[in-house]
Motif scaffolding. Sequence first.
Motif, mmCIF file in Angstrom:
data_model
loop_
_atom_site.group_PDB
_atom_site.id
_atom_site.type_symbol
_atom_site.label_atom_id
_atom_site.label_comp_id
_atom_site.label_asym_id
_atom_site.label_seq_id
_atom_site.Cartn_x
_atom_site.Cartn_y
_atom_site.Cartn_z
ATOM 1 N N ARG A 147 61.067 48.244 21.018
ATOM 2 C CA ARG A 147 59.936 47.769 21.827
ATOM 3 C C ARG A 147 59.801 48.606 23.089
ATOM 4 O O ARG A 147 60.784 49.072 23.636
ATOM 5 N N LEU A 148 58.570 48.724 23.550
ATOM 6 C CA LEU A 148 58.304 49.302 24.866
ATOM 7 C C LEU A 148 58.450 48.203 25.907
ATOM 8 O O LEU A 148 58.218 47.027 25.612
ATOM 9 N N GLY A 149 58.787 48.589 27.116
ATOM 10 C CA GLY A 149 58.798 47.643 28.223
ATOM 11 C C GLY A 149 57.368 47.452 28.713
ATOM 12 O O GLY A 149 56.792 48.353 29.311
ATOM 13 N N VAL A 150 56.784 46.293 28.434
ATOM 14 C CA VAL A 150 55.395 46.012 28.809
ATOM 15 C C VAL A 150 55.364 45.412 30.211
ATOM 16 O O VAL A 150 56.165 44.542 30.541
ATOM 17 N N LEU A 151 54.441 45.887 31.026
ATOM 18 C CA LEU A 151 54.243 45.372 32.382
ATOM 19 C C LEU A 151 52.916 44.629 32.450
ATOM 20 O O LEU A 151 51.941 45.043 31.815
ATOM 21 N N GLU A 152 52.879 43.563 33.214
ATOM 22 C CA GLU A 152 51.630 42.814 33.362
ATOM 23 C C GLU A 152 50.651 43.622 34.199
ATOM 24 O O GLU A 152 51.039 44.276 35.164
ATOM 25 N N CYS A 153 49.391 43.565 33.801
ATOM 26 C CA CYS A 153 48.360 44.257 34.570
ATOM 27 C C CYS A 153 47.098 43.409 34.605
ATOM 28 O O CYS A 153 46.882 42.566 33.736
ATOM 29 N N ARG A 154 46.307 43.631 35.614
ATOM 30 C CA ARG A 154 45.052 42.917 35.810
ATOM 31 C C ARG A 154 44.004 43.915 36.305
ATOM 32 O O ARG A 154 44.334 44.927 36.898
ATOM 33 N N GLU A 165 47.514 35.912 40.735
ATOM 34 C CA GLU A 165 46.274 36.198 40.007
ATOM 35 C C GLU A 165 45.347 36.849 41.013
ATOM 36 O O GLU A 165 45.398 36.536 42.203
ATOM 37 N N ILE A 166 44.523 37.730 40.553
ATOM 38 C CA ILE A 166 43.589 38.412 41.448
ATOM 39 C C ILE A 166 42.202 37.863 41.176
ATOM 40 O O ILE A 166 41.726 37.894 40.039
ATOM 41 N N GLU A 167 41.575 37.346 42.209
ATOM 42 C CA GLU A 167 40.216 36.848 42.083
ATOM 43 C C GLU A 167 39.243 37.987 42.350
ATOM 44 O O GLU A 167 39.476 38.830 43.219
ATOM 45 N N GLU A 168 38.173 37.997 41.607
ATOM 46 C CA GLU A 168 37.129 38.999 41.805
ATOM 47 C C GLU A 168 36.461 38.713 43.152
ATOM 48 O O GLU A 168 35.941 37.622 43.381
ATOM 49 N N PRO A 169 36.498 39.662 44.093
ATOM 50 C CA PRO A 169 35.874 39.415 45.401
ATOM 51 C C PRO A 169 34.343 39.423 45.296
ATOM 52 O O PRO A 169 33.774 40.034 44.399
ATOM 53 N N SER A 170 33.722 38.761 46.230
ATOM 54 C CA SER A 170 32.264 38.740 46.289
ATOM 55 C C SER A 170 31.758 40.134 46.682
ATOM 56 O O SER A 170 32.326 40.795 47.543
ATOM 57 N N THR A 171 30.697 40.565 46.035
ATOM 58 C CA THR A 171 30.104 41.866 46.377
ATOM 59 C C THR A 171 28.767 41.694 47.081
ATOM 60 O O THR A 171 28.052 42.675 47.278
ATOM 61 N N ASP A 172 28.440 40.472 47.464
ATOM 62 C CA ASP A 172 27.183 40.226 48.166
ATOM 63 C C ASP A 172 27.110 41.065 49.439
ATOM 64 O O ASP A 172 28.017 41.055 50.261
ATOM 65 N N GLY A 173 26.044 41.823 49.570
ATOM 66 C CA GLY A 173 25.834 42.633 50.762
ATOM 67 C C GLY A 173 26.538 43.980 50.744
ATOM 68 O O GLY A 173 26.479 44.711 51.721
ATOM 69 N N PHE A 174 27.226 44.302 49.643
ATOM 70 C CA PHE A 174 27.936 45.574 49.552
ATOM 71 C C PHE A 174 27.360 46.409 48.418
ATOM 72 O O PHE A 174 26.961 45.891 47.380
ATOM 73 N N GLY A 175 27.369 47.724 48.590
ATOM 74 C CA GLY A 175 26.961 48.635 47.530
ATOM 75 C C GLY A 175 28.105 48.837 46.550
ATOM 76 O O GLY A 175 29.189 48.268 46.719
ATOM 77 N N PRO A 176 27.881 49.660 45.538
ATOM 78 C CA PRO A 176 28.954 49.926 44.579
ATOM 79 C C PRO A 176 30.112 50.665 45.246
ATOM 80 O O PRO A 176 29.897 51.422 46.201
ATOM 81 N N PRO A 177 31.336 50.465 44.777
ATOM 82 C CA PRO A 177 32.476 51.154 45.390
ATOM 83 C C PRO A 177 32.410 52.655 45.154
ATOM 84 O O PRO A 177 31.841 53.124 44.168
ATOM 85 N N HIS A 178 32.998 53.391 46.055
ATOM 86 C CA HIS A 178 33.078 54.845 45.946
ATOM 87 C C HIS A 178 34.552 55.229 45.991
ATOM 88 O O HIS A 178 35.269 54.858 46.910
ATOM 89 N N CYS A 179 35.012 55.935 44.973
ATOM 90 C CA CYS A 179 36.413 56.343 44.913
ATOM 91 C C CYS A 179 36.527 57.853 44.997
ATOM 92 O O CYS A 179 35.735 58.571 44.395
ATOM 93 N N THR A 180 37.519 58.314 45.731
ATOM 94 C CA THR A 180 37.817 59.729 45.843
ATOM 95 C C THR A 180 39.320 59.894 45.667
ATOM 96 O O THR A 180 40.094 59.138 46.247
#
Length: 132
Positions: free
Chosen positions: A85-92, A112-127
């Motif tokens: 078996r592989l060692g499985v790690l929990e992910c969200r 547990e991670i709750e989905e944050p509200s995106t009201d008033g925010f544009g799409p995220p930008h990742c670099t």
Amino acid sequence: MASSAEMRPGRVVNRRLAGEDVVVYRTQSGRLRAVRPYCPHLGAHLGHGGRVRGENLVCPFHHFAFGPEGECVQTGYGTTPPKARLGVLECREAAGLVFVWRHARGAPASWEIEEPSTDGFGPPHCTVRTLR
């Protein structure tokens, strides 16, 4: 650990978490998985040449295939798979990001991670930048 956008089906990435490598991948059906990086057969690093075939992560060395729950489901020789078996790690996934839980004693995730509200925010930008 990773962004959801970079984890398209079939993608395998190697990342560092608490000083150790973690392999994160998405199966062809879209399931996000995280595992410890070494194949239990002979120790090949799954983050360097490992690939997704259907729902399985396949080792680059002897082509042992591991199912989404970490169990060995196929060998590269056509023989009965060992009980390895592989060692499985929990992910969200939340807010376009991938989070992986790692506990020094192997305890299950206590969050547990709750989905944050995106009201008033544009799409995220990742670099991503690599600095030396």
